[in-house]
Write an enzyme that holds these catalytic residues in place. Structure first.
Site, PDB file in Angstrom:
ATOM      1  N   HIS A  11       0.867  -1.189   0.000  1.00 49.63           N
ATOM      2  CA  HIS A  11       0.000   0.000   0.000  1.00 49.63           C
ATOM      3  C   HIS A  11       0.894   1.226   0.000  1.00 49.63           C
ATOM      4  O   HIS A  11       2.071   1.167   0.334  1.00 49.63           O
ATOM      5  CB  HIS A  11      -0.963   0.017   1.199  1.00 49.63           C
ATOM      6  CG  HIS A  11      -0.288  -0.005   2.542  1.00 49.63           C
ATOM      7  ND1 HIS A  11       0.149   1.128   3.173  1.00 49.63           N
ATOM      8  CD2 HIS A  11       0.028  -1.025   3.362  1.00 49.63           C
ATOM      9  CE1 HIS A  11       0.698   0.802   4.336  1.00 49.63           C
ATOM     10  NE2 HIS A  11       0.639  -0.495   4.475  1.00 49.63           N
ATOM     11  N   HIS A 132      12.958  -4.311   4.513  1.00 53.83           N
ATOM     12  CA  HIS A 132      11.853  -3.417   4.856  1.00 53.83           C
ATOM     13  C   HIS A 132      12.189  -2.507   6.043  1.00 53.83           C
ATOM     14  O   HIS A 132      12.079  -1.286   5.950  1.00 53.83           O
ATOM     15  CB  HIS A 132      10.613  -4.266   5.164  1.00 53.83           C
ATOM     16  CG  HIS A 132       9.354  -3.482   5.313  1.00 53.83           C
ATOM     17  ND1 HIS A 132       8.482  -3.269   4.282  1.00 53.83           N
ATOM     18  CD2 HIS A 132       8.819  -2.836   6.384  1.00 53.83           C
ATOM     19  CE1 HIS A 132       7.459  -2.549   4.698  1.00 53.83           C
ATOM     20  NE2 HIS A 132       7.635  -2.270   5.982  1.00 53.83           N
ATOM     21  N   ARG A 425       0.424  14.013   5.470  1.00 54.91           N
ATOM     22  CA  ARG A 425      -0.076  15.274   6.014  1.00 54.91           C
ATOM     23  C   ARG A 425       0.036  16.407   4.995  1.00 54.91           C
ATOM     24  O   ARG A 425       1.062  16.540   4.314  1.00 54.91           O
ATOM     25  CB  ARG A 425       0.718  15.684   7.259  1.00 54.91           C
ATOM     26  CG  ARG A 425       0.843  14.606   8.317  1.00 54.91           C
ATOM     27  CD  ARG A 425      -0.458  14.390   9.053  1.00 54.91           C
ATOM     28  NE  ARG A 425      -0.291  13.431  10.136  1.00 54.91           N
ATOM     29  CZ  ARG A 425      -1.065  12.370  10.329  1.00 54.91           C
ATOM     30  NH1 ARG A 425      -2.083  12.145   9.515  1.00 54.91           N
ATOM     31  NH2 ARG A 425      -0.865  11.544  11.334  1.00 54.91           N
ATOM     32  N   ASN A 555      -5.639  23.833   9.475  1.00 53.76           N
ATOM     33  CA  ASN A 555      -5.007  23.269   8.275  1.00 53.76           C
ATOM     34  C   ASN A 555      -5.433  21.818   8.139  1.00 53.76           C
ATOM     35  O   ASN A 555      -5.071  20.967   8.946  1.00 53.76           O
ATOM     36  CB  ASN A 555      -3.481  23.351   8.386  1.00 53.76           C
ATOM     37  CG  ASN A 555      -2.782  22.650   7.227  1.00 53.76           C
ATOM     38  OD1 ASN A 555      -3.413  22.296   6.235  1.00 53.76           O
ATOM     39  ND2 ASN A 555      -1.488  22.453   7.362  1.00 53.76           N
TER      40      ASN A 555
END
Length: 611
Positions: A11, A132, A425, A555
């Site tokens: 993902h 990973h 973000r 925000n």
């Protein structure tokens, strides 16, 4: 030396380009394909990275993939054998896919590189594989401002590892301790994400946001049945309550019996039970993180800590860790999840494989996470005109003045400037902005702009120089990865009646001078805005402060629920026209909703699959 880092096939696929040790560009594939958490090969992101650096594919010396597919296959195969015959259904479902595709990922990746970057290059000879958790650790240490640091990585699972400790010194980085699958803090959190009715690998942040509405009533049950936490932070899960090793769901009937019922149906009404479950797993997570950090500080003697992996996006736990003052400084990779693995893979290739020296930057070397595509003013105007946008073009000072006054007047503003953020973000480059002083903004933005659950909080952007006056924080938080309380001087006391409220009833209580960004426990997920990394956004907040005395803006990411953050001017315009955003700013172009053709408005609520 140009190294392309790739993360894909699980993902949040992404690509990153590192040139002579510098992170030049990075982006997630979802921003181009408009498919949330897109797991596919990051063809668009890779091509963008090369364009941003002015390179052609032949200029790429190495491509480094962020993990070792055969290691994952080995884990799956051994897990199925260990749990046989229970896991046969899952085994039968996944093995054909692994045998056909994922086991031969070297070939698949080489073919994808041939297809998307050019078939006249011998990509196989340039392809390398990292591990990973090493990729995660490299993404946290190498861009950090530290010469030396401990690195804590926590996520669901890599090849075998779920939690790791690495030590970085200069250009060196080595993993020293690991906790292995199936014992995983990330998967435990995801199990509760699933059980409370949210989507795994997407809804974990909703569980974190829901936690303050509840009480941690299930902590003892979780410790009694699910997890054994040692004093050093290591832990062991009782797998008889979970189904993620052998089944196609996270939890099983035994889990349901312990917690008094089946998993919540997605999109159904939230009850106090889900809120209490969220509060409980959040408390468990914080306990593990703090114990691990204390043990790391004691045993390694390291004074700085870097964090990566999906659990490092738990900004509530990060904030508590910061307040413990175990370390002199903490630095968190802004794309701490799998997308950031592309950054780590490229940097590991440069510093560990090629043994190249490392330059340390004050602050960090992530460029404020502004590593994605940007558009010239000429391109912006061309693109907006092509989709039918009606706009004026304003110089910077007039633009900032107009937007600041619109915010004071209570308008929601779509704000797209400069390079797109890398990571989950929005940091003032692809943001929706609003006035934090309004008691109704939180509800209105959730229901009329974002089309998402009403309980979800919004984050404040605050001028770095003013942060300690408004929040219980006096350090940098440029990536919105730390939660801190609103300053006591800005809080408003609750009445006795308000103090007795439970659950979602807490939502409408005005708790501070900036209620739109104050969560029900008086906390806020803070972004500090620096004049050096985002000067235009800093100027806008400064102008808002000049008008109101408040150096804070709401925000939130420029998207609706289920939509990736906008990337292009066209994306921004479509979102603007499909929501109740009243003003759109793209570069120096200003668009007012009332000036746009009503024929271009669309129902945006059902455009994207719910996250």
């Amino acid at each position: 030396m140009n190294i392309l880092g790739i993360s894909a096939h699980y993902h949040d696929s992404a690509a990153c380009l590192v040139s002579d040790g510098e992170v030049v560009a990075a982006a997630q594939e979802e921003r181009f394909t408009r498919k949330k958490h897109d797991p596919g090969f990051p063809a668009h992101a890779a091509r963008y990275c090369l364009r941003a650096a002015g390179l052609c594919p032949a200029d790429v010396d190495y491509v480094v993939f962020y993990d070792k597919p055969f290691g994952k296959f080995e884990r799956l195969f051994e897990t199925y054998l260990a749990f046989a015959p229970k896991g046969f259904k899952s085994f039968a479902t996944s093995m054909p896919v692994w045998l056909k595709d994922k086991l031969f990922q070297r070939t698949l990746i080489t073919e994808a590189l041939n297809e998307h970057l050019g078939s006249d290059i011998d990509w196989s000879s340039r392809l390398r594989f990292s591990e990973h958790h090493l990729s995660h650790a490299a993404s946290a240490f190498f861009p950090s401002p530290f010469q030396e640091a401990a690195v804590l990585t926590m996520d669901g699972v890599g090849e075998w590892t779920t939690t790791s400790l690495a030590i970085g010194k200069g250009k060196e980085l080595a993993v020293y301790k690991e906790i292995h699958f199936p014992h995983s803090l990330g998967l435990l959190y995801s199990a509760f994400t699933y059980y409370t009715g949210f989507k795994v690998n997407s809804g974990e942040y909703k569980v974190m946001g829901l936690a303050p509405y509840g009480e941690p009533r299930y902590v003892n049950l979780i410790k009694e049945h699910l997890i054994d936490i040692k004093e050093d932070g290591s832990f062991h899960l009782d797998m008889s309550f979970f189904d993620y090793c052998t089944g196609l769901t996270m939890t099983n009937a035994r889990f349901e019996r312990v917690f008094g019922g089946s998993a919540r149906c997605p999109e159904s009404r939230l009850t106090q039970r889900e809120m209490d479950l969220a509060a409980s797993i959040q408390a468990i997570t914080e306990e593990v993180v703090l114990k691990l950090a204390k043990e790391i500080r004691t045993t390694t003697g390291q004074r700085n800590l870097c964090l990566a992996g999906g659990v490092a996006l738990n900004c509530v736990a990060n904030g508590k860790l910061l307040r413990e003052k175990l370390f002199d400084e903490i630095w968190i990779q802004p794309a701490a999840g799998d997308a950031g693995g592309a950054v780590g893979a490229a940097l590991a290739g440069y510093h560990l494989m090629l043994e190249k020296p490392r330059d340390i930057h004050p602050g960090d070397s992530m460029n404020g996470a502004y590593l994605g595509p940007e558009f010239s003013q000429h391109e912006i105007e061309e693109r907006l005109a092509r989709v039918g946008g009606v706009f004026t073009t304003e110089p910077d000072e007039a633009l900032i003045n107009t937007v600041a006054h619109a915010l004071v007047d209570g308008k929601a503003v779509g704000w797209m400037q400069g390079r797109m953020e890398f990571g989950p973000r929005a940091l003032g480059a692809r943001s929706i902005l609003a006035d934090p002083r309004s008691p109704i903004v939180q509800k209105q933005l959730n229901l009329k702009v974002k089309y998402r659950e009403s309980f979800r909080p919004f984050a404040p952007s605050v001028l770095r120089e003013d942060v300690s006056q408004w929040f219980e924080l006096d350090s940098d938080s440029p990536y919105m990865l730390l939660v801190a309380d609103v300053s006591k001087t800005k809080q408003l006391p609750m009445s006795k009646a308000q103090d007795q409220l439970f659950g979602i009833e807490k939502l409408n209580v005005v708790r501070s001078e900036i209620p739109a960004v104050t969560h029900v426990d008086y906390s806020a997920r803070v972004q500090t805005v620096h004049s050096t990394t985002n000067p235009l956004y800093h100027r806008l907040i400064s102008k808002f402060k000049e008008l109101t005395g408040c150096p804070v803006l709401v925000n939130t990411s420029f998207n609706v629920r289920g939509e990736p953050i906008v990337c292009t001017p066209e994306d921004a315009f479509r979102c603007f026209m499909g929501t109740e955003i009243e003003l759109l700013v793209v570069g120096n172009s200003l668009l007012r909703k009332e000036a746009q053709s009503r024929a271009l408005m669309e129902d945006y609520r059902s455009r994207y699959e719910l996250d």
